[in-house]
Design a protein around this motif. Structure first.
Motif, PDB file in Angstrom:
ATOM      1  N   ILE A 219     -15.799-125.250 -17.348  1.00  0.00           N
ATOM      2  CA  ILE A 219     -16.518-125.250 -16.157  1.00  0.00           C
ATOM      3  C   ILE A 219     -17.138-123.859 -15.570  1.00  0.00           C
ATOM      4  O   ILE A 219     -18.463-123.865 -15.167  1.00  0.00           O
ATOM      5  CB  ILE A 219     -15.696-125.557 -15.013  1.00  0.00           C
ATOM      6  CG1 ILE A 219     -15.137-127.068 -15.183  1.00  0.00           C
ATOM      7  CG2 ILE A 219     -16.317-125.536 -13.505  1.00  0.00           C
ATOM      8  CD1 ILE A 219     -13.878-127.427 -14.418  1.00  0.00           C
ATOM      9  N   VAL A 220     -16.636-123.082 -15.762  1.00  0.00           N
ATOM     10  CA  VAL A 220     -17.117-121.393 -15.501  1.00  0.00           C
ATOM     11  C   VAL A 220     -18.009-121.208 -16.528  1.00  0.00           C
ATOM     12  O   VAL A 220     -19.177-120.522 -16.078  1.00  0.00           O
ATOM     13  CB  VAL A 220     -15.902-120.511 -15.803  1.00  0.00           C
ATOM     14  CG1 VAL A 220     -16.512-119.133 -15.829  1.00  0.00           C
ATOM     15  CG2 VAL A 220     -14.818-120.486 -14.486  1.00  0.00           C
TER      16      VAL A 220
ATOM     17  N   LEU B 227     -16.059-111.884  -9.784  1.00  0.00           N
ATOM     18  CA  LEU B 227     -15.986-112.387  -8.505  1.00  0.00           C
ATOM     19  C   LEU B 227     -16.330-113.810  -8.522  1.00  0.00           C
ATOM     20  O   LEU B 227     -15.510-114.719  -7.909  1.00  0.00           O
ATOM     21  CB  LEU B 227     -16.855-111.684  -7.417  1.00  0.00           C
ATOM     22  CG  LEU B 227     -16.146-110.366  -6.609  1.00  0.00           C
ATOM     23  CD1 LEU B 227     -17.654-109.807  -5.771  1.00  0.00           C
ATOM     24  CD2 LEU B 227     -14.910-110.659  -6.254  1.00  0.00           C
ATOM     25  N   ILE B 228     -17.295-114.143  -9.014  1.00  0.00           N
ATOM     26  CA  ILE B 228     -17.671-115.533  -9.473  1.00  0.00           C
ATOM     27  C   ILE B 228     -16.640-116.460 -10.241  1.00  0.00           C
ATOM     28  O   ILE B 228     -16.402-117.518  -9.493  1.00  0.00           O
ATOM     29  CB  ILE B 228     -19.147-115.684  -9.996  1.00  0.00           C
ATOM     30  CG1 ILE B 228     -20.312-115.032  -8.931  1.00  0.00           C
ATOM     31  CG2 ILE B 228     -19.426-117.156 -10.346  1.00  0.00           C
ATOM     32  CD1 ILE B 228     -21.564-115.177  -9.809  1.00  0.00           C
ATOM     33  N   VAL B 229     -16.129-115.877 -11.235  1.00  0.00           N
ATOM     34  CA  VAL B 229     -15.409-116.563 -12.101  1.00  0.00           C
ATOM     35  C   VAL B 229     -14.026-116.697 -11.089  1.00  0.00           C
ATOM     36  O   VAL B 229     -13.324-117.833 -11.169  1.00  0.00           O
ATOM     37  CB  VAL B 229     -15.098-115.960 -13.146  1.00  0.00           C
ATOM     38  CG1 VAL B 229     -13.614-116.442 -13.890  1.00  0.00           C
ATOM     39  CG2 VAL B 229     -16.296-115.904 -14.165  1.00  0.00           C
ATOM     40  N   GLY B 230     -13.489-115.552 -10.557  1.00  0.00           N
ATOM     41  CA  GLY B 230     -12.343-115.803  -9.757  1.00  0.00           C
ATOM     42  C   GLY B 230     -12.540-116.950  -8.491  1.00  0.00           C
ATOM     43  O   GLY B 230     -11.524-117.624  -8.272  1.00  0.00           O
ATOM     44  N   VAL B 231     -13.389-116.651  -7.864  1.00  0.00           N
ATOM     45  CA  VAL B 231     -13.642-117.798  -6.795  1.00  0.00           C
ATOM     46  C   VAL B 231     -13.670-119.286  -7.414  1.00  0.00           C
ATOM     47  O   VAL B 231     -13.010-120.134  -6.906  1.00  0.00           O
ATOM     48  CB  VAL B 231     -15.034-117.582  -5.959  1.00  0.00           C
ATOM     49  CG1 VAL B 231     -15.182-118.770  -5.092  1.00  0.00           C
ATOM     50  CG2 VAL B 231     -14.851-116.278  -5.423  1.00  0.00           C
ATOM     51  N   ILE B 232     -14.604-119.444  -8.525  1.00  0.00           N
ATOM     52  CA  ILE B 232     -14.575-120.704  -9.129  1.00  0.00           C
ATOM     53  C   ILE B 232     -13.114-121.212  -9.496  1.00  0.00           C
ATOM     54  O   ILE B 232     -12.753-122.277  -9.358  1.00  0.00           O
ATOM     55  CB  ILE B 232     -15.529-120.686 -10.279  1.00  0.00           C
ATOM     56  CG1 ILE B 232     -16.920-120.398  -9.854  1.00  0.00           C
ATOM     57  CG2 ILE B 232     -15.423-122.222 -11.004  1.00  0.00           C
ATOM     58  CD1 ILE B 232     -17.940-120.377 -10.908  1.00  0.00           C
ATOM     59  N   ALA B 233     -12.343-120.164 -10.014  1.00  0.00           N
ATOM     60  CA  ALA B 233     -10.976-120.590 -10.793  1.00  0.00           C
ATOM     61  C   ALA B 233     -10.287-121.229  -9.422  1.00  0.00           C
ATOM     62  O   ALA B 233      -9.149-122.095  -9.382  1.00  0.00           O
ATOM     63  CB  ALA B 233     -10.412-119.574 -11.402  1.00  0.00           C
ATOM     64  N   ALA B 234     -10.290-120.267  -8.383  1.00  0.00           N
ATOM     65  CA  ALA B 234      -9.399-120.373  -7.443  1.00  0.00           C
ATOM     66  C   ALA B 234      -9.655-121.692  -6.405  1.00  0.00           C
ATOM     67  O   ALA B 234      -8.940-122.538  -6.094  1.00  0.00           O
ATOM     68  CB  ALA B 234      -9.552-119.322  -6.306  1.00  0.00           C
TER      69      ALA B 234
ATOM     70  N   LEU C  49      -9.009-116.442 -18.256  1.00  0.00           N
ATOM     71  CA  LEU C  49      -7.725-116.348 -18.917  1.00  0.00           C
ATOM     72  C   LEU C  49      -6.690-115.272 -18.226  1.00  0.00           C
ATOM     73  O   LEU C  49      -5.405-115.706 -17.933  1.00  0.00           O
ATOM     74  CB  LEU C  49      -7.848-115.906 -20.308  1.00  0.00           C
ATOM     75  CG  LEU C  49      -8.398-116.959 -21.293  1.00  0.00           C
ATOM     76  CD1 LEU C  49      -8.475-116.408 -22.585  1.00  0.00           C
ATOM     77  CD2 LEU C  49      -7.704-118.167 -21.426  1.00  0.00           C
ATOM     78  N   GLY C  50      -7.246-114.085 -17.630  1.00  0.00           N
ATOM     79  CA  GLY C  50      -6.522-113.142 -16.857  1.00  0.00           C
ATOM     80  C   GLY C  50      -6.220-113.811 -15.649  1.00  0.00           C
ATOM     81  O   GLY C  50      -5.132-113.660 -15.105  1.00  0.00           O
ATOM     82  N   VAL C  51      -6.928-114.449 -15.088  1.00  0.00           N
ATOM     83  CA  VAL C  51      -6.603-114.749 -13.532  1.00  0.00           C
ATOM     84  C   VAL C  51      -5.518-115.951 -13.454  1.00  0.00           C
ATOM     85  O   VAL C  51      -4.700-116.009 -12.617  1.00  0.00           O
ATOM     86  CB  VAL C  51      -7.854-114.984 -12.582  1.00  0.00           C
ATOM     87  CG1 VAL C  51      -8.581-113.682 -12.446  1.00  0.00           C
ATOM     88  CG2 VAL C  51      -8.569-115.994 -13.205  1.00  0.00           C
TER      89      VAL C  51
END
Length: 448
Positions: A123-124, A17-24, A154-156
């Motif tokens: 960054i992540v 979740l954290i990674v997805g939010v940061i990427a978005a 990489l996935g998202v």
């Protein structure tokens, strides 16, 4: 990550979740900046033809000033891999996390032909290291978290949920598959799944959503002519991938000799702007323009398509050589597909198959991971071509290894290596551890 407990899913799910939010958040901010620089401002100025040259030249000045006074940011993946493998962390202190964010945004905003995965990985990784420091996470757990985070990124961003775990599977010795490894793969997939949730929910808050990383669907019907062309197409794709790697090596060698960055960042900006006047497909990484390009390629000549394919490689390497720093995966895919489209213009048989296997062979040679490459293209090409892309990647890699061309390639960015082997021999009891707007689309819509 040897115990398969609820806390393991909590850690991996929370990490995703954290990674997805940061990427978005990062991608959304870049998209907003691109709309300002490449749509709102030029529209207010009356859409001057020379605008790409002006804005890219300005970008060269800004990036050069940033590098001379702050440093070479964002860091490149080879630097990150060395740091993470030696220390089990990616440094965020002394402003390094902020400098990586700013450096990445500058390059992506000014239209560089580089992709965001390298910057986002750094960054992540810095954010994860920050949390690990504050929650006293042990070194084995920290390494697992970094690997999960890199795979989730990489996935998202590539809409390829199995890309990260596919790379992890490929680097492991599957002949020595252990229960610990199987558990880690399950948690890896779970982290990617929650990463998608965090990414989609957060990115939906930003305006002007659009489809990215997509191509025009081509027929997957097989013909005897197409079958006869499979092996030559795989070979041509492998040679194109090797050419891409050779160009990347020249860019790296040139970059290491740079003494004064400012003149070269300006030169790269001017060249990028000039090519942007020739075709907007030379600008940005290509993920937003890939769909429109594959549609327009049907009306282009073979010469123009090849010019775009090789020109994309060239401008990407010029950007990297002159400190417009970033990733290569989106430009790699764009240029490989462009070269494949030129091929099927000459040999119009089984177009979908030939484009898929040429692209898979080329990209697998660059990434050195045939199975991970097939996972990357799982939703880009029709699913029924998955085994074809896997086979093409394997044979392309095999061909390059057998020929006296050298075997060096791009290291797919999975941050920690061989951690499973260490953990399996020493069972620990711890629970766990661009993008960018499509300038061509905006200019066409404005002309309409």
């Amino acid at each position: 990550m040897n115990k398969f407990t609820g806390i393991s899913f909590v850690y991996s799910g929370g990490l995703g979740l954290i990674v997805g939010v940061i990427a978005a958040l990062f991608m959304g901010m870049v998209e907003l900046g691109n709309q300002l620089l490449w749509q709102i401002i030029p529209r207010a100025l009356g859409d001057p033809f020379i605008y790409p040259l002006l804005i890219c030249s300005l970008g060269g000045i800004v990036i050069g000033f940033f590098i001379e006074h702050v440093g070479k940011y964002p860091k490149m993946l080879p630097e990150t891999l060395v740091e993470s493998q030696e220390t089990g962390r990616l440094e965020y202190k002394n402003g390094q996390l902020l400098f990586n964010i700013l450096g990445a945004m500058l390059v992506l905003l000014f239209g560089a032909s580089v992709s965001p995965e390298a910057s986002l990985m750094i960054i992540v990784g810095g954010v994860i290291t920050f949390f690990c420091d504050h929650f006293k996470v042990s070194l084995p757990q920290r390494k697992d978290l970094l690997e999960f985070a890199s795979g989730t990124v990489l996935g998202v961003i590539f809409t390829a949920p199995l890309f990260g775990v596919g790379s992890a599977l490929e680097k492991d010795d599957l002949q020595n598959l252990t229960e610990s490894k199987l558990k880690r793969y399950v948690l890896f997939i779970f982290a990617t799944f929650t990463g998608f949730i965090g990414y989609l929910m957060t990115y939906s808050l930003f305006p002007n959503q659009e489809q990215v990383f997509a191509i025009q669907r081509m027929s997957t019907n097989l013909s005897w002519q197409g079958i006869l062309l499979v092996i030559p197409t795989i070979a041509l794709g492998a040679f194109f991938g090797k050419f891409f790697l050779w160009m990347q090596k020249q860019a790296e060698n040139f970059n290491q000799r740079i003494k004064r960055p400012m003149p070269l960042t300006i030169t790269a900006g001017v060249l990028l702007g000039i090519l942007g006047l020739v075709s907007p497909y030379f600008l940005f990484s290509g993920e937003h323009s890939l769909l429109s390009f594959t549609r327009q390629a049907e009306t282009m000549s073979v010469f123009i398509i090849l010019l775009i394919a090789f020109g994309k490689v060239a401008i990407t390497m010029i950007c990297l050589a002159c400190n417009w720093r970033g990733g290569i995966i989106f430009p790699m895919i764009f240029s490989s597909i462009a070269a494949a489209l030129a091929l099927v213009q000459v040999f119009p048989f089984s177009n979908g198959l030939l484009v898929a296997i040429f692209t898979a062979s080329s990209c697998a040679v660059i990434l050195k991971r045939p199975f991970a490459t097939a996972c990357l293209f799982l939703f880009l090409f029709p699913v029924q071509l998955f085994l074809w892309t896997w086979l093409a990647g394997y044979l392309g890699n095999l061909l390059i290894k057998k020929l006296p061309l050298g075997t060096s390639g791009f290291n797919l960015p999975i941050l920690n290596k061989n951690t499973d082997d260490k953990q399996d021999t020493k069972e620990t009891k711890e629970p766990m551890k661009s993008s960018s707007s499509d300038f061509s689309r905006s200019r066409r819509s404005r002309r309409k």
